[in-house]
Design a protein around this motif. Structure first.
Motif, mmCIF file in Angstrom:
data_model
loop_
_atom_site.group_PDB
_atom_site.id
_atom_site.type_symbol
_atom_site.label_atom_id
_atom_site.label_comp_id
_atom_site.label_asym_id
_atom_site.label_seq_id
_atom_site.Cartn_x
_atom_site.Cartn_y
_atom_site.Cartn_z
ATOM 1 N N LEU A 89 -6.093 0.907 2.952
ATOM 2 C CA LEU A 89 -5.339 1.166 4.181
ATOM 3 C C LEU A 89 -5.143 -0.133 4.954
ATOM 4 N N THR A 90 -3.967 -0.309 5.530
ATOM 5 C CA THR A 90 -3.716 -1.451 6.413
ATOM 6 C C THR A 90 -3.465 -0.915 7.812
ATOM 7 N N TYR A 91 -3.731 -1.749 8.802
ATOM 8 C CA TYR A 91 -3.607 -1.300 10.182
ATOM 9 C C TYR A 91 -3.456 -2.492 11.110
ATOM 10 N N ILE A 110 -2.318 2.789 11.852
ATOM 11 C CA ILE A 110 -2.231 2.616 10.400
ATOM 12 C C ILE A 110 -0.816 2.186 10.033
ATOM 13 N N THR A 111 -0.703 1.135 9.246
ATOM 14 C CA THR A 111 0.610 0.603 8.863
ATOM 15 C C THR A 111 0.913 0.739 7.377
ATOM 16 N N GLY A 112 -0.056 1.095 6.560
ATOM 17 C CA GLY A 112 0.202 1.224 5.135
ATOM 18 C C GLY A 112 -0.982 1.823 4.407
ATOM 19 N N GLY A 113 -0.742 2.221 3.164
ATOM 20 C CA GLY A 113 -1.802 2.788 2.350
ATOM 21 C C GLY A 113 -1.814 4.297 2.332
ATOM 22 N N PRO A 116 3.397 7.469 5.917
ATOM 23 C CA PRO A 116 3.459 7.031 7.313
ATOM 24 C C PRO A 116 3.489 8.198 8.296
ATOM 25 N N ALA A 120 5.796 6.225 14.184
ATOM 26 C CA ALA A 120 4.794 5.328 13.616
ATOM 27 C C ALA A 120 3.789 4.806 14.640
ATOM 28 N N ARG A 137 -4.996 11.584 1.765
ATOM 29 C CA ARG A 137 -5.137 11.179 0.369
ATOM 30 C C ARG A 137 -5.772 12.262 -0.493
#
Length: 250
Positions: A89-91, A110-113, A116, A120, A137
């Motif tokens: 996860l990216t954030y 959270i920006t990715g992984g 979305p 956002a 997930r």
């Protein structure tokens, strides 16, 4: 006739006391040895998601200890962010803020992984974001593939942070939204362009209704509080998910 007296033999009595103490220590040692062996064997036979003392991982399936570990890990901001990063996860960090009884501390976006969040700009506590990531997930995506054969590519929501009290009342305890520790999920956007909405599809007797109930039941295994249209009319159009309220699944 004189009464019989047991002979007083201090050395025999002392030896008996020592033997009793030694037997007790040996017994305790054997018990702890047995406990250690059981833990050793349990850690190899039981998956990590069921063991409360093993580290939390976003990639592990939901288990008996997932909710407790998510709540505990989320209290340590550094550990929480580490679990997110390790799970792909990216954030970005959100700004701290305070407004009366409302406050946002150490929140992230959270920006990715994962699919979305739409919109956002949903700043949440790390504990809440961690639970959302695990739920997306391990519950949402498998349920979507099972029901529709498509991935969820967006999670529609009504917001995470909102400076208000429970049900927007003038008095009473603050909502978990007042500390960005909740998310109201309105729908799920699929890869084929369709959207499954809580409001319109909750009572659907087919795949859509079954999917929504499956993700609700899965949320109950991750979040402390999960509320759906089955709870009351105030939740007729969304799933309320939070990591700070009282334990409730409805």
């Amino acid at each position: 006739m004189a009464a019989y007296r047991v002979p007083h033999r201090p050395e025999v009595e002392a030896r008996a006391r020592r033997q009793t103490q030694i037997a007790r220590w040996v017994g305790l040692a054997l018990i702890w040895l047995l406990v250690g062996v059981l833990i050793f064997l349990g850690e190899r036979a039981i998956p990590d998601q069921h063991l409360p003392w093993t580290p939390l991982s976003v990639v592990d399936p939901i288990g008996a200890a997932t909710k407790a570990k998510a709540a505990r890990t989320g209290e340590d901001v550094a550990a929480c962010r580490g679990v997110l990063a390790k799970g792909g996860l990216t954030y970005v960090l959100a700004e701290d803020s305070a407004n009366g009884f409302c406050s946002v501390r150490d929140a992230i976006q959270i920006t990715g992984g994962m699919a979305p969040l739409l919109p956002a700009d949903a700043a949440m506590t790390c504990k809440q974001a961690l639970a959302v990531a695990i739920w997306e997930r391990q519950i949402v995506q498998p349920a979507a593939f099972e029901a529709f054969g498509h991935a969820v590519v967006g999670i529609e929501h009504y917001g995470a942070y909102s400076c208000r009290r429970i049900y927007g009342q003038q008095a009473g305890p603050p909502s978990e939204h007042a500390s960005a520790n909740a998310l109201d999920v309105a729908g799920f956007r699929l890869a084929n362009g369709e959207v499954v909405w809580v409001k319109s599809d909750w009572d659907d007797p087919g795949l859509r209704g079954r999917f929504l109930r499956q993700v609700r039941e899965g949320a109950c295994r991750v979040f402390i509080t999960t509320l759906s249209p089955d709870y009351n009319a105030a939740h007729a159009d969304h799933l309320h998910l939070d990591m700070g309220g009282k334990p409730l699944c409805a």
